[in-house]
Design a protein around this motif. Structure first.
Motif, mmCIF file in Angstrom:
data_model
loop_
_atom_site.group_PDB
_atom_site.id
_atom_site.type_symbol
_atom_site.label_atom_id
_atom_site.label_comp_id
_atom_site.label_asym_id
_atom_site.label_seq_id
_atom_site.Cartn_x
_atom_site.Cartn_y
_atom_site.Cartn_z
ATOM 1 N N GLU A 175 21.806 18.907 27.846
ATOM 2 C CA GLU A 175 21.033 17.762 27.383
ATOM 3 C C GLU A 175 20.413 18.032 26.017
ATOM 4 N N LEU A 176 19.951 19.260 25.793
ATOM 5 C CA LEU A 176 19.443 19.628 24.481
ATOM 6 C C LEU A 176 20.521 19.404 23.422
ATOM 7 N N GLY A 177 21.710 19.905 23.684
ATOM 8 C CA GLY A 177 22.791 19.739 22.718
ATOM 9 C C GLY A 177 23.154 18.281 22.509
ATOM 10 N N ARG A 178 23.177 17.509 23.585
ATOM 11 C CA ARG A 178 23.555 16.101 23.472
ATOM 12 C C ARG A 178 22.545 15.323 22.633
ATOM 13 N N ILE A 179 21.250 15.509 22.934
ATOM 14 C CA ILE A 179 20.225 14.755 22.211
ATOM 15 C C ILE A 179 20.123 15.234 20.771
ATOM 16 N N SER A 180 20.052 16.548 20.589
ATOM 17 C CA SER A 180 19.945 17.080 19.230
ATOM 18 C C SER A 180 21.171 16.695 18.412
ATOM 19 N N GLY A 181 22.349 16.758 19.036
ATOM 20 C CA GLY A 181 23.568 16.373 18.337
ATOM 21 C C GLY A 181 23.564 14.909 17.936
ATOM 22 N N GLU A 227 25.563 24.118 26.104
ATOM 23 C CA GLU A 227 25.040 23.557 24.863
ATOM 24 C C GLU A 227 26.179 23.127 23.944
ATOM 25 N N VAL A 228 27.248 23.905 23.912
ATOM 26 C CA VAL A 228 28.426 23.523 23.121
ATOM 27 C C VAL A 228 28.932 22.157 23.566
ATOM 28 N N LYS A 229 29.058 21.963 24.866
ATOM 29 C CA LYS A 229 29.571 20.685 25.375
ATOM 30 C C LYS A 229 28.628 19.543 25.022
ATOM 31 N N GLY A 230 27.314 19.806 25.035
ATOM 32 C CA GLY A 230 26.364 18.768 24.674
ATOM 33 C C GLY A 230 26.473 18.350 23.227
ATOM 34 N N TYR A 231 26.502 19.316 22.328
ATOM 35 C CA TYR A 231 26.630 18.990 20.898
ATOM 36 C C TYR A 231 27.927 18.247 20.620
ATOM 37 N N GLN A 232 29.008 18.771 21.152
ATOM 38 C CA GLN A 232 30.301 18.208 20.792
ATOM 39 C C GLN A 232 30.544 16.860 21.461
ATOM 40 N N ALA A 233 29.812 16.580 22.567
ATOM 41 C CA ALA A 233 29.862 15.237 23.139
ATOM 42 C C ALA A 233 29.238 14.219 22.193
ATOM 43 N N SER A 234 28.336 14.671 21.331
ATOM 44 C CA SER A 234 27.715 13.796 20.337
ATOM 45 C C SER A 234 28.430 13.847 18.995
ATOM 46 N N ARG A 235 29.625 14.429 18.976
ATOM 47 C CA ARG A 235 30.479 14.505 17.792
ATOM 48 C C ARG A 235 29.802 15.283 16.662
ATOM 49 N N VAL A 236 29.190 16.383 17.040
ATOM 50 C CA VAL A 236 28.699 17.374 16.090
ATOM 51 C C VAL A 236 29.369 18.692 16.430
ATOM 52 N N ALA A 237 29.952 19.335 15.438
ATOM 53 C CA ALA A 237 30.619 20.610 15.667
ATOM 54 C C ALA A 237 29.587 21.687 15.980
ATOM 55 N N ALA A 238 29.690 22.296 17.144
ATOM 56 C CA ALA A 238 28.838 23.438 17.492
ATOM 57 C C ALA A 238 29.448 24.705 16.908
ATOM 58 N N THR A 239 28.596 25.727 16.726
ATOM 59 C CA THR A 239 29.042 26.987 16.123
ATOM 60 C C THR A 239 28.451 28.145 16.901
ATOM 61 N N ALA A 240 29.281 28.884 17.613
ATOM 62 C CA ALA A 240 28.805 30.060 18.339
ATOM 63 C C ALA A 240 28.669 31.216 17.354
ATOM 64 N N LYS A 241 27.552 31.909 17.418
ATOM 65 C CA LYS A 241 27.318 33.006 16.472
ATOM 66 C C LYS A 241 26.594 34.145 17.180
ATOM 67 N N HIS A 242 26.735 35.388 16.726
ATOM 68 C CA HIS A 242 27.398 35.886 15.531
ATOM 69 C C HIS A 242 28.454 36.891 15.998
ATOM 70 N N PHE A 243 29.731 36.513 15.929
ATOM 71 C CA PHE A 243 30.831 37.294 16.468
ATOM 72 C C PHE A 243 31.029 38.575 15.649
ATOM 73 N N PRO A 244 31.242 39.721 16.324
ATOM 74 C CA PRO A 244 31.508 39.941 17.746
ATOM 75 C C PRO A 244 30.274 40.233 18.594
#
Length: 615
Positions: A175-181, A227-244
């Motif tokens: 929900e955080l990702g969806r609303i923020s996105g 959170e990734v699914k929430g952001y991207q459901a709002s059509r904002v590209a999420a970015t997982a960091k910091h690999f590795p």
């Protein structure tokens, strides 16, 4: 991680932290989920074939630019742009370097208010789309929430990652990702450098800490994916960091070159788990870390420049075919071994797609151009990255709908429903670590006059003042008579004396603590206040490890950050309007014996009764 404020803390044994989280995870099998080519690929490849080499090079860059407007920034911002970038405006940056992305910062004056942000975003898109082969721009920012945010109120501000980890709710993370996105997209921001997928197993980590969901890799993985699914459901590209994985270091890669000493087996069981989960969730982009990881690549190169890590592991083993973006190329961790002209070329050779915020875009842009002209990089290699970038723009719908709608800003950003969701979420994250003699909640007896003292760290976006002021105002609204007296993160003897004297006229004292160490004057402040005989409640406003340095405190809450939403929730817990529900997402070691765990992952107290009614 150009994006963070830092703090110091005592450093327990890393072995103790790893031991404390042992048994919480199992290695996950290697994901072979590669992103399928989109139906647009033929059209996108044709578009690439018509681009000049200079346009192709530009698409790889995501650059900062000063100003609230794409064409008419304030004179001070024009001067800053001329000094650092060699252009006057964002529009001129696009015209000269054909950049494919722009990153917003508060300090660059890009984020004054939601309507202005939308206008800036639209000006950037007009400048790019109006060119002969006009392409939409990826407009990005760091909106992690908690300690790292670029867009403040009236946009909705949520608890940070470690607080969400304390709540443990995948529904809340989504929900955080969806609303923020949704709010970011309404302002024309279409790429967010969040969530942080690092597993924070080192309490001395100066750069990740509360930006991580916690120390249990499986729990972190669940929340990252949600959170990734929430952001991207709002059509904002999420970015997982910091690999590795940047969770086990005591060096800040902004200022040094961290080395991660994990074995390959430990990396598989710990650091890799959330990134695999993000890939399974369909993550749009992954950000690299400027860290040395000898077990994965013994060349001494940072991961950002490592082909074995980015191509061998991330692309081939983990099956990731989305966009790979560097962390800021202005950070010391990536500049320690090579010059600014070599870093972007080596990053592309390693497998990177987007080059983020180089110290000099002119140096970096020409370095890549020259590398292609001289044969060190092939144009087809650039085409691979540009295709991934254009696929992302297409998935986000930017070829058809790049512009923000001003009317949507008013309907979506900072609505009452969104702010209420953030407040309720924060209530589910506040963690009660100690409550001897049922000291909390206050107000059930005679504690009506409250003194609020303590730390006043630099305020992140999402705060209206120092923690003492925010807590004091929130407690006053809840019916107490609260007086705020900031004493600082390193209180002087005079400040401590003033606080002790003021405590004599109150019924209870609330102390905001911030990364307390063994020799910290904050610890002296708490001890002196306890000696007054007044009830003392400690609220750790950053790392939850403070309680290890405050063994005689009878009540202690972990708020995980000092933003308004988290402090207001802590005030409601103190007042007994809600029961604390958070559980530690990281272990807390004993200060006198770091090999022993004082409070394990999952520890947290609640009120069995004493919930006070009221507004």
């Amino acid at each position: 991680m150009h994006d963070t404020s830092t703090g110091s803390t005592a450093r327990p044994s890393r072995r103790a932290v790893l031991a404390a989280t042992a048994g919480l995870t199992a290695a996950l099998t290697v994901s072979t989920t590669a992103r399928a080519a989109t139906p647009d690929d033929r059209r996108l490849r044709a578009l690439i074939s018509r681009m000049t080499l200079e346009e192709k090079v530009g698409q790889l860059f995501v650059m900062r630019v000063y100003g609230h407007s794409a064409t008419a920034p304030d004179q001070a911002d024009v001067d800053a742009n001329l000094s650092e970038i060699g252009v006057r405006t964002a529009a001129e940056l696009i015209e000269k370097y054909h950049v494919g992305g722009i990153i917003y910062f508060t300090w660059a004056h890009n984020t004054r208010d939601p309507r202005q942000i939308a206008d800036l975003s639209n000006g950037i898109q007009r400048a790019s789309l109006g060119r002969p082969r006009g392409l939409p721009v990826l407009v990005a920012t760091d909106q992690e929430h908690g300690a790292v945010c670029r867009v403040g109120a009236p946009a909705t501000l949520f608890p940070g990652a470690m607080a969400i980890g304390a709540g443990g709710s995948r529904s809340d993370a989504r929900e955080l990702g969806r609303i923020s996105g949704a709010e970011l997209r309404a302002m024309g921001i279409n790429q967010d450098y969040s969530p942080d997928a690092d597993v924070n197993v080192n309490p001395a980590n100066p750069v990740i800490g509360v930006r991580s969901f916690g120390a249990d890799p499986d729990a972190v993985a669940d929340l990252v994916a949600a959170e990734v699914k929430g952001y991207q459901a709002s059509r904002v590209a999420a970015t997982a960091k910091h690999f590795p994985g940047h969770g086990d270091t005591a060096v800040d890669s902004h200022y040094g070159f961290p080395v991660i000493t994990h074995s390959r087996e430990l990396w598989e069981k710990l650091d890799a788990v959330p990134f695999r989960a993000a890939i399974r969730a369909g993550i749009d982009s992954i950000m690299t870390a400027h860290i040395q990881f000898p077990a994965l690549d013994d060349s001494g190169d940072p991961a950002t420049l490592s082909r074995p890590i980015l191509t061998g592991i991330l692309r081939e083993e983990l099956g990731y075919d989305g966009v790979v973006i560097t962390d800021s190329l202005g950070m010391q961790g990536v500049r320690s071994k090579y010059g600014d002209d070599r870093v972007p070329v080596l990053a592309l050779k390693a497998g990177v797609d987007q080059l983020l915020n180089p110290p000099s875009v002119d140096v970096a842009w020409h370095a890549v151009l020259t590398a292609v002209q001289e044969g060190e990089l092939t144009e087809s290699r650039l085409d691979e990255s540009i295709l991934r970038i254009l696929r992302l723009k297409a998935r986000l719908g930017l070829f058809g709908h790049a512009y923000a709608e001003p009317a949507r800003v008013e309907r979506v950003v900072g609505t009452r429903a969104h702010r209420a969701a953030a407040d309720k979420m924060a209530e589910r994250t506040t963690t009660l670590l100690v409550n001897e003699d049922d000291l909390l909640p206050l107000g059930r007896r005679a504690e009506r006059r409250i003194l609020v003292v303590g730390a006043d760290p630099a305020s992140p976006t999402g705060t209206t003042g120092p923690p003492t002021g925010v807590l004091g105002a929130a407690l006053t609204e809840l019916g107490f008579t609260a007086t705020a007296l900031p004493t600082g993160t390193s209180p002087s003897e005079a400040a401590i004396t003033r606080a002790v004297t003021a405590a004599g006229d109150t019924d209870a004292v609330v102390v905001a603590t911030y990364n307390v160490t063994a020799g910290s004057a904050q610890r002296t402040l708490v001890e002196r206040l306890l000696a007054t005989g007044r009830p003392v409640v400690a609220v750790a406003v950053r790392n939850p490890y403070d309680i290890a340095q405050l063994p005689t405190v009878k009540a202690c809450l972990a708020a995980y950050c000092w933003t308004d939403v988290e402090l207001r929730a802590a005030a409601r817990v103190i007042a007994g309007r809600v029961s604390p529900r958070g559980r530690l997402p990281v272990p807390v070691q004993r200060a006198d014996d770091p090999e022993r765990v004082l409070y394990p992952v999952g520890h947290g107290l609640s009120y069995e009764s004493h919930i006070v009614s009221g507004a």
